[in-house]
Design a protein around this motif. Structure first.
Motif, PDB file in Angstrom:
ATOM      1  N   GLY A 136       0.821  -1.203   0.000  1.00  0.00           N
ATOM      2  CA  GLY A 136       0.000   0.000   0.000  1.00  0.00           C
ATOM      3  C   GLY A 136       0.855   1.252   0.000  1.00  0.00           C
ATOM      4  O   GLY A 136       1.901   1.297   0.658  1.00  0.00           O
ATOM      5  N   THR A 137       0.453   2.252  -0.748  1.00  0.00           N
ATOM      6  CA  THR A 137       1.121   3.552  -0.733  1.00  0.00           C
ATOM      7  C   THR A 137       0.076   4.641  -0.533  1.00  0.00           C
ATOM      8  O   THR A 137      -1.131   4.398  -0.659  1.00  0.00           O
ATOM      9  CB  THR A 137       1.879   3.822  -2.048  1.00  0.00           C
ATOM     10  OG1 THR A 137       0.941   4.149  -3.089  1.00  0.00           O
ATOM     11  CG2 THR A 137       2.719   2.619  -2.458  1.00  0.00           C
ATOM     12  N   LEU A 149      -2.929   4.074   5.650  1.00  0.00           N
ATOM     13  CA  LEU A 149      -1.806   3.141   5.680  1.00  0.00           C
ATOM     14  C   LEU A 149      -1.890   2.180   6.866  1.00  0.00           C
ATOM     15  O   LEU A 149      -1.715   0.966   6.716  1.00  0.00           O
ATOM     16  CB  LEU A 149      -0.490   3.923   5.732  1.00  0.00           C
ATOM     17  CG  LEU A 149      -0.158   4.745   4.480  1.00  0.00           C
ATOM     18  CD1 LEU A 149       0.975   5.719   4.774  1.00  0.00           C
ATOM     19  CD2 LEU A 149       0.215   3.842   3.326  1.00  0.00           C
ATOM     20  N   VAL A 183      -3.223  -5.038   2.851  1.00  0.00           N
ATOM     21  CA  VAL A 183      -1.908  -5.026   2.219  1.00  0.00           C
ATOM     22  C   VAL A 183      -0.931  -5.781   3.124  1.00  0.00           C
ATOM     23  O   VAL A 183      -1.143  -5.923   4.332  1.00  0.00           O
ATOM     24  CB  VAL A 183      -1.405  -3.587   1.982  1.00  0.00           C
ATOM     25  CG1 VAL A 183      -2.357  -2.831   1.066  1.00  0.00           C
ATOM     26  CG2 VAL A 183      -1.221  -2.838   3.292  1.00  0.00           C
ATOM     27  N   THR A 218       3.514  -1.390   3.634  1.00  0.00           N
ATOM     28  CA  THR A 218       3.245  -0.049   3.116  1.00  0.00           C
ATOM     29  C   THR A 218       4.545   0.716   2.953  1.00  0.00           C
ATOM     30  O   THR A 218       5.554   0.419   3.594  1.00  0.00           O
ATOM     31  CB  THR A 218       2.326   0.770   4.051  1.00  0.00           C
ATOM     32  OG1 THR A 218       2.962   0.906   5.331  1.00  0.00           O
ATOM     33  CG2 THR A 218       0.969   0.130   4.205  1.00  0.00           C
TER      34      THR A 218
END
Length: 345
Positions: free
Chosen positions: A152-153, A186, A195, A198
């Motif tokens: 994840g970003t 995040l 996710v 991150t």
């Protein structure tokens, strides 16, 4: 949603920042948005500082300096204002609507493409805070574990290029990595299992939150994972005003000196520093704030001396940005960074 997940989301640096942005947007207007009158060297000066975001432990030196009276002693009337958008500090310093801004080295370098009259005059946080991060239950235990995983970003271009560099450095096929834009979520994305890891969370903020909650996070700063060294937070001034306005030059130099005293005082008196930032950093539990400050203070130590930056490293990072396609033309970092305003070693 689990209560502990909800609590962490509510305290998240980025969630709180976005929620606070609308509240603080009017603060700049209250502080005044026109170009300030030129002060006489050594005289009283109005210094409006537009911060990178809402007050948090990254800014402990600023608020310690304010509470210790170092700005007042330097004949400076300092206003610290959060922005409504993280891009605002560079824009408004360039437009001479505020005296100083806090931003990020990569952003200052990329702003060169717009020919904005900006120059970094001091490093507030001289090391990278942005980190590759995962909770203890994740299969990601090292950068090499990213192959076949979901990352994840926050949706920032810099996070994408950091991921690309980390993958290349550790022999990970970037095509095997599923990238998800989780925006400001995040922490929530990691805790929910959306996710596996991150990029974009800060080791001294989200990392501390996760550890405090017993999540046993894996944390590696992006610069330890393959990204070139850079200064996370820098103090930015208007280059044209520094050239043309002696009063402005003098006020900037006095501000940086007072800020340096604030950082030293925070490092010498962590309890005072914690109290100073706790008064303005909303959305955090008191125990977490104390641990965040404890994690932040060592990161403010600069072996070159407070505020000093390495122009050669700035140029190397600028060259890397160009190589990675973050900027369209080569950047000359020379006019964008100076140590002329930091206290003598």
């Amino acid at each position: 949603m689990e209560p502990e997940v909800s609590a962490l989301i509510g305290a998240s640096r980025q969630v709180v920042r976005r929620a606070a942005a609308a509240v603080f947007a009017v603060s700049l207007l209250a502080a005044g948005c026109g170009e300030g009158d030129s002060a006489q060297p050594g005289g009283n000066a109005e210094v409006r500082v537009l911060m990178d975001w809402f007050p948090n432990p990254d800014h402990v030196g600023l608020y310690t300096a304010q509470d210790k009276g170092f700005f007042t002693a330097a004949n400076l009337n300092v206003t610290l204002t959060p922005p409504s958008n993280p891009a605002d500090p560079l824009k408004l310093v360039a437009a001479k609507q505020v005296e100083l801004g806090i931003s990020y080295e990569p952003d200052v370098l990329m702003a060169a493409e717009q020919d904005l009259p900006l120059v970094a005059v001091a490093a507030l946080v001289p090391v990278a805070l942005n980190s590759l991060m995962a909770v203890g239950t994740s299969p990601v235990k090292s950068p090499g574990d990213l192959a076949g995983k979901t990352v994840g970003t926050a949706g920032l271009p810099s996070d994408d290029v950091y991921l690309k560099q980390i993958a290349a450095k550790h022999g990970v096929d970037l095509n095997s990595v599923k990238k998800v834009n989780v925006s400001s979520n995040l922490v929530a994305a990691m805790l929910s299992g959306q996710v596996d890891a991150t990029i974009g969370a800060y080791r001294n903020i989200e990392g501390v939150q996760l550890a405090q909650e017993g999540k046993q996070p894996f944390i590696v700063p992006v610069t330890d994972a393959g990204v070139p060294e850079y200064n996370e937070l820098v103090l930015v001034a208007n280059r044209d005003r520094l050239r043309d306005d002696a009063g402005y030059r003098d006020a900037v130099k006095r501000f940086v000196a007072a800020l340096g005293k604030g950082v030293a005082a925070a490092q010498g008196e962590p309890s005072f520093a914690t109290t100073s930032i706790s008064k303005v950093a909303t959305g955090y539990d008191a125990a977490v704030i104390e641990k965040m400050v404890a994690a932040t203070l060592p990161l403010l130590r600069n072996p070159r001396g407070f505020g000093r930056m390495d122009p050669a490293k700035w140029q190397s990072f600028a060259d890397w940005l160009h190589t990675e396609g973050m900027v369209k033309r080569p950047i000359d970092a020379g006019p964008l960074v100076t140590n002329d305003y930091v206290p003598a070693e």
